[in-house]
Design a protein around this motif. Sequence first.
Motif, PDB file in Angstrom:
ATOM      1  N   LEU A  83       0.853  11.724 -84.484  1.00 35.93           N
ATOM      2  CA  LEU A  83       0.764  11.140 -83.142  1.00 35.93           C
ATOM      3  C   LEU A  83       1.571   9.841 -83.077  1.00 35.93           C
ATOM      4  O   LEU A  83       1.473   9.095 -82.118  1.00 35.93           O
ATOM      5  CB  LEU A  83      -0.701  10.856 -82.777  1.00 35.93           C
ATOM      6  N   ARG A  84       2.354   9.588 -84.109  1.00 38.27           N
ATOM      7  CA  ARG A  84       3.066   8.316 -84.224  1.00 38.27           C
ATOM      8  C   ARG A  84       4.483   8.348 -83.657  1.00 38.27           C
ATOM      9  O   ARG A  84       4.950   7.380 -83.063  1.00 38.27           O
ATOM     10  CB  ARG A  84       3.096   7.907 -85.702  1.00 38.27           C
ATOM     11  N   THR A  85       5.201   9.462 -83.841  1.00 38.58           N
ATOM     12  CA  THR A  85       6.615   9.496 -83.475  1.00 38.58           C
ATOM     13  C   THR A  85       6.941  10.769 -82.695  1.00 38.58           C
ATOM     14  O   THR A  85       6.573  11.863 -83.113  1.00 38.58           O
ATOM     15  CB  THR A  85       7.499   9.426 -84.744  1.00 38.58           C
ATOM     16  N   PHE A  86       7.635  10.580 -81.573  1.00 41.00           N
ATOM     17  CA  PHE A  86       8.049  11.686 -80.715  1.00 41.00           C
ATOM     18  C   PHE A  86       9.546  11.562 -80.455  1.00 41.00           C
ATOM     19  O   PHE A  86      10.045  10.460 -80.237  1.00 41.00           O
ATOM     20  CB  PHE A  86       7.314  11.637 -79.371  1.00 41.00           C
ATOM     21  N   TYR A  87      10.244  12.703 -80.468  1.00 39.70           N
ATOM     22  CA  TYR A  87      11.684  12.718 -80.227  1.00 39.70           C
ATOM     23  C   TYR A  87      12.019  13.595 -79.025  1.00 39.70           C
ATOM     24  O   TYR A  87      11.597  14.752 -78.962  1.00 39.70           O
ATOM     25  CB  TYR A  87      12.424  13.277 -81.446  1.00 39.70           C
ATOM     26  N   PHE A  88      12.792  13.037 -78.095  1.00 40.24           N
ATOM     27  CA  PHE A  88      13.286  13.746 -76.922  1.00 40.24           C
ATOM     28  C   PHE A  88      14.810  13.644 -76.931  1.00 40.24           C
ATOM     29  O   PHE A  88      15.365  12.691 -77.471  1.00 40.24           O
ATOM     30  CB  PHE A  88      12.795  13.088 -75.627  1.00 40.24           C
ATOM     31  N   THR A  89      15.493  14.594 -76.279  1.00 41.75           N
ATOM     32  CA  THR A  89      16.944  14.480 -76.121  1.00 41.75           C
ATOM     33  C   THR A  89      17.260  14.298 -74.643  1.00 41.75           C
ATOM     34  O   THR A  89      16.557  14.797 -73.771  1.00 41.75           O
ATOM     35  CB  THR A  89      17.674  15.719 -76.669  1.00 41.75           C
ATOM     36  N   THR A  90      18.333  13.558 -74.391  1.00 43.11           N
ATOM     37  CA  THR A  90      18.724  13.262 -73.014  1.00 43.11           C
ATOM     38  C   THR A  90      20.156  12.766 -72.993  1.00 43.11           C
ATOM     39  O   THR A  90      20.870  12.832 -73.995  1.00 43.11           O
ATOM     40  CB  THR A  90      17.758  12.227 -72.384  1.00 43.11           C
ATOM     41  N   SER A  91      20.566  12.209 -71.868  1.00 41.39           N
ATOM     42  CA  SER A  91      21.910  11.654 -71.695  1.00 41.39           C
ATOM     43  C   SER A  91      21.889  10.139 -71.885  1.00 41.39           C
ATOM     44  O   SER A  91      20.962   9.473 -71.440  1.00 41.39           O
ATOM     45  CB  SER A  91      22.426  11.937 -70.282  1.00 41.39           C
ATOM     46  N   CYS A  92      22.931   9.634 -72.498  1.00 38.03           N
ATOM     47  CA  CYS A  92      23.052   8.182 -72.669  1.00 38.03           C
ATOM     48  C   CYS A  92      23.164   7.473 -71.326  1.00 38.03           C
ATOM     49  O   CYS A  92      22.715   6.339 -71.187  1.00 38.03           O
ATOM     50  CB  CYS A  92      24.275   7.841 -73.516  1.00 38.03           C
ATOM     51  N   ASP A  93      23.762   8.146 -70.341  1.00 36.59           N
ATOM     52  CA  ASP A  93      23.934   7.491 -69.051  1.00 36.59           C
ATOM     53  C   ASP A  93      22.758   7.715 -68.089  1.00 36.59           C
ATOM     54  O   ASP A  93      22.805   7.281 -66.941  1.00 36.59           O
ATOM     55  CB  ASP A  93      25.255   7.911 -68.391  1.00 36.59           C
ATOM     56  N   ALA A  94      21.690   8.339 -68.578  1.00 37.46           N
ATOM     57  CA  ALA A  94      20.504   8.538 -67.740  1.00 37.46           C
ATOM     58  C   ALA A  94      19.844   7.190 -67.443  1.00 37.46           C
ATOM     59  O   ALA A  94      19.847   6.271 -68.274  1.00 37.46           O
ATOM     60  CB  ALA A  94      19.508   9.459 -68.441  1.00 37.46           C
ATOM     61  N   LYS A  95      19.278   7.085 -66.256  1.00 38.40           N
ATOM     62  CA  LYS A  95      18.627   5.833 -65.851  1.00 38.40           C
ATOM     63  C   LYS A  95      17.564   5.406 -66.866  1.00 38.40           C
ATOM     64  O   LYS A  95      17.471   4.243 -67.246  1.00 38.40           O
ATOM     65  CB  LYS A  95      18.003   6.011 -64.466  1.00 38.40           C
ATOM     66  N   ARG A  96      16.743   6.334 -67.297  1.00 37.39           N
ATOM     67  CA  ARG A  96      15.656   6.030 -68.236  1.00 37.39           C
ATOM     68  C   ARG A  96      16.227   5.489 -69.554  1.00 37.39           C
ATOM     69  O   ARG A  96      15.732   4.505 -70.099  1.00 37.39           O
ATOM     70  CB  ARG A  96      14.842   7.303 -68.501  1.00 37.39           C
TER      71      ARG A  96
END
Length: 142
Positions: free
Chosen positions: A44-57
Amino acid sequence: MIHDPVMTIGNMIDHQELAFIGSVDSNGFPTMKAMLAPQKRVGLRTFYFTTSCDAKRTQEYQENPKGCIYFYDPTFFRGVMFQGTVEVIVASEIKEDFWKPENEGYFVNGKKDPNFCVLKFTIDKGRYFSNEKVDDFEVSEE
């Protein structure tokens, strides 16, 4: 109190298709977004998501690394919210571990696309809601 948080909450998380991630915008206000479930979790310590570098978040995490994740199970009306920090990872060797063929529609240069990145959430504490009860808990190194 939850008898075994890693098993109880982990099992719930592993059955969700979506996660909601939160960040803090440049004006200090919270923002939230639905994303596909994390590609990987370590306890429950580490979570990994993938996305875009230019995404607002992603840009908000680079300015302020505070973040949260919320998972909701509508079948049993229960949920868990995690608070911690987010690291935006652009290192090729790490991105390669998280590349999936279905990402090709979003990143034309494949896993080497400079806009492809990984969000690494490191969790400090959480709040679990189930059966009209709320349990706050700390998350330690696993």
